[in-house]
Design an enzyme around this catalytic site. Structure first.
Site, PDB file in Angstrom:
ATOM      1  N   SER A 131      45.236 -16.792 -49.963  1.00  0.00           N
ATOM      2  CA  SER A 131      45.211 -17.865 -48.962  1.00  0.00           C
ATOM      3  C   SER A 131      46.574 -18.091 -48.334  1.00  0.00           C
ATOM      4  O   SER A 131      46.678 -18.520 -47.186  1.00  0.00           O
ATOM      5  CB  SER A 131      44.720 -19.165 -49.612  1.00  0.00           C
ATOM      6  N   ARG A 246      36.104 -16.058 -38.769  1.00  0.00           N
ATOM      7  CA  ARG A 246      35.515 -17.213 -39.449  1.00  0.00           C
ATOM      8  C   ARG A 246      34.178 -17.591 -38.833  1.00  0.00           C
ATOM      9  O   ARG A 246      33.246 -17.992 -39.544  1.00  0.00           O
ATOM     10  CB  ARG A 246      36.497 -18.383 -39.409  1.00  0.00           C
ATOM     11  N   GLU A 367      38.108 -14.869 -45.480  1.00  0.00           N
ATOM     12  CA  GLU A 367      38.536 -15.321 -44.144  1.00  0.00           C
ATOM     13  C   GLU A 367      39.227 -16.696 -44.233  1.00  0.00           C
ATOM     14  O   GLU A 367      39.162 -17.500 -43.316  1.00  0.00           O
ATOM     15  CB  GLU A 367      37.348 -15.404 -43.164  1.00  0.00           C
TER      16      GLU A 367
END
Length: 385
Positions: A131, A246, A367
């Site tokens: 992340s 996304r 994503e």
């Protein structure tokens, strides 16, 4: 980007549904069981214009909008979530080259990506940088007219089969002013380049119909002409690509959950308990109503984000994060509820529900994790960047 009429979009979605019903759904369980990556079927999708949905038409793209794209991904995922999500990832890479590349790069790489004669992979995540994309440690060192790339990318869809890899690497060296998101650069790395290799196939909970491997770059030398954008622009390129990615993952979540809901409606009409069809039970009706309502809400939020991305609205990244978080949470929850309503049959592979539950679970991670999506939205609410 072309403006699709309601009539044209309806015809487009019908064609995609026909493809999904004929070429994806009948084989989804067996592909999952066999861990088969259906390259020939992907190329059939490419021939239908599904490999470069939002890419400009001069290189073979369909030139459609994000609104069209999310409707396409939803229909594909009703047939096979794992295949649909790989098509979304491939489209993301093709779209990045189309939007960020030079004319020479577009003409060199996109025609074969637009047909899926060449497959593509997106290489951002690393073993120590998931992340936290700004923590990428892969380096790219300038050496004359080339760059030399060294590092490892983790969890890469299509790795080992793809012909084109868009790789994010750090060109800032030890310069303190080029740390974090600064100093990252994007590169196009073709398969077969010396020093490029792949880890073993990951044994995953779901997404069995697409390969996931590490991408290992050991002194991979690529010409400076393969750099996508200027030095230091890689983080922005990666994030702009992820806005569309996304939306694709969110749409696939809705599509997979829609498949599970439709199967559940059929099941509760046929299944009887204590002498009455399950469909007559009020608690079942209420649960189905909530599942439908949540999916409709997720679809509306996703369409809003797609419109903002098409319009290049300043808050489009926040809208994409919001839609991704909500749709992937809802999609997984609806599929899990569908499994529960099937009882023991939902746990059996032949019904396809447990496959969809396994496939959709990862959508809340990739994503950008849904925790990261909350951070993006929260900062926007607070007026922060």
């Amino acid at each position: 980007m072309s403006q699709t009429t309601d009539e044209d979009r309806a015809a487009l979605i019908e064609a995609v549904r026909d493809f999904a019903d004929a070429r994806l759904a009948p084989f989804a369980n067996q592909r999952d069981a066999d861990h088969e990556f259906p390259v020939a079927t992907l190329r059939e999708a490419g021939q239908l214009g599904l490999a470069a949905i939002c890419v400009r038409e001069d290189v073979g793209g369909a030139g459609l909008s994000r609104m069209d794209a999310i409707a396409i991904y939803e229909e594909l995922a009703r047939g096979d979530v794992a295949v649909a999500t790989y098509i979304s990832i491939h489209n993301m890479v093709a779209g990045m080259i189309d939007a960020e590349g030079t004319e020479e790069q577009r003409q060199r790489w996109l025609p074969r990506l637009c047909t899926m004669d060449d497959l593509a992979s997106y290489c951002l995540t690393e073993p120590g940088a998931g992340s936290d994309a700004a923590a990428v440690a892969t380096t790219a060192v300038r050496d004359g007219d080339d760059y030399v790339l060294t590092g490892t990318k983790q969890f890469i869809s299509g790795a080992g089969t793809s012909a084109v890899y868009v790789v994010m690497a750090r060109t800032g060296g030890s310069d303190p002013d080029l740390r974090g998101s600064r100093g990252m650069t994007a590169f196009i790395v073709p398969a077969g380049t010396p020093g490029l290799s792949f880890g073993s196939q990951e044994a995953k909970m779901g997404w069995h119909a697409q390969p996931t491997r590490a991408v290992i770059l050991d002194g991979v030398r690529v010409p400076a002409a393969h750099r996508l954008g200027a030095e230091g622009e890689g983080f922005g390129i990666a994030m702009r690509g992820l806005n569309g990615g996304r939306l694709g993952i969110a749409a696939a979540s809705i599509g997979g959950a829609q498949f599970a809901l439709e199967r559940t409606v059929d099941y509760v009409k046929q299944r009887a308990t204590f002498g009455q069809p399950l469909s007559t039970r009020q608690h079942v009706q209420f649960q189905l109503a909530d599942m439908e309502t949540e999916l409709q809400a997720a679809r509306a939020l996703l369409e809003r984000a797609a419109m903002k991305l098409d319009a290049k609205a300043p808050d489009a990244p926040t809208a994409c994060a919001m839609a991704k978080r909500f749709a992937t949470d809802v999609g997984f929850t609806v599929a899990d509820q569908a499994l529960q309503l099937h009882g023991g049959y939902g746990y059996l592979h032949e019904y396809g529900i447990e496959r969809v539950v396994r496939d959709l679970r990862v959508h809340r991670i990739l994503e950008g994790t849904n925790e990261m999506m909350r951070m993006i939205v929260g900062r926007a609410v607070l007026g922060e960047r």
